[in-house]
Design an enzyme around this catalytic site. Structure first.
Site, PDB file in Angstrom:
ATOM      1  N   GLU A  97       6.404 -20.735   8.897  1.00 31.07           N
ATOM      2  CA  GLU A  97       7.162 -20.351   8.076  1.00 31.07           C
ATOM      3  C   GLU A  97       7.101 -22.153   7.165  1.00 31.07           C
ATOM      4  OE1 GLU A  97       9.804 -19.193  11.795  1.00 31.07           O
ATOM      5  OE2 GLU A  97       7.540 -20.101  11.066  1.00 31.07           O
TER       6      GLU A  97
ATOM      7  N   CYS B 201      12.553 -20.781  14.326  1.00 28.63           N
ATOM      8  CA  CYS B 201      13.071 -21.274  14.950  1.00 28.63           C
ATOM      9  C   CYS B 201      13.975 -22.815  14.363  1.00 28.63           C
ATOM     10  CB  CYS B 201      11.787 -22.588  15.698  1.00 28.63           C
ATOM     11  SG  CYS B 201      11.299 -23.605  14.237  1.00 28.63           S
TER      12      CYS B 201
END
EC number: 3.5.4.33
Length: 164
Positions: free
Chosen positions: A59, A87
């Site tokens: 990401e 996360c």
């Protein structure tokens, strides 16, 4: 099947291919694609081991690419497709980048930063809350993750057994 769902499947399939590249490199198999105006502006897979960088999650790397492509850190109207729930670090970056929407395949009940363990993407005190969609290509992404960790556990067991 409606057209929007098939587009989501297509982009998640690309994220899944990125995740497979991560697995082939011995990385946790997570891949991310960022799309704006039907154009891919960022794509990446986990590279924490390769780059020796704890922040080199799919990401984060995709957000960096997308911001460079747009020459703007604000990724408004962009959608991220990622194979596993982000996360807490990645969820924070998603909020800061102001992504319009995040689509992921598999929830992460132990470490998820978006909604499973922590709810960063829906925190009312933050300046931005992206739309969320989950479950796209769930079974395929889940199988890749489970297979990767099954193999990793088997390798660790074999190493322990040979050391005895």
């Amino acid at each position: 099947m409606n057209e929007e769902f098939s587009v989501d499947q297509m982009y998640m399939g690309m994220a899944l291919r990125e995740a497979e590249r991560a697995a082939e490199a011995g990385e946790v198999p997570c891949g991310a694609i960022i799309v704006k105006d039907d154009r891919i502006i960022g794509k990446a897979h986990n590279q924490t081991e390769t780059l020796k960088d704890p922040t080199a999650h799919a990401e984060i790397l995709a957000i960096t690419q997308a911001a460079a492509e747009l020459e703007n850190w604000r990724l408004t109207d962009a959608v991220m497709y990622v194979t596993k729930e982000p996360c807490p670090m990645c969820a924070g970056a998603i909020v800061l980048a102001r992504l319009k929407k995040v689509v992921w395949a598999v929830d992460d009940p132990k470490r998820g930063g978006a909604r499973s363990k922590f709810t960063i993407l829906n925190d009312a005190d933050l300046n931005h809350r992206p739309e969320i969609e989950t479950g796209v290509l769930h079974e395929e992404c889940k199988a890749l993750l489970q297979g990767f960790f099954r193999q990793r556990r088997a390798e660790k067991k074999a190493a322990r057994d040979s050391a005895e």
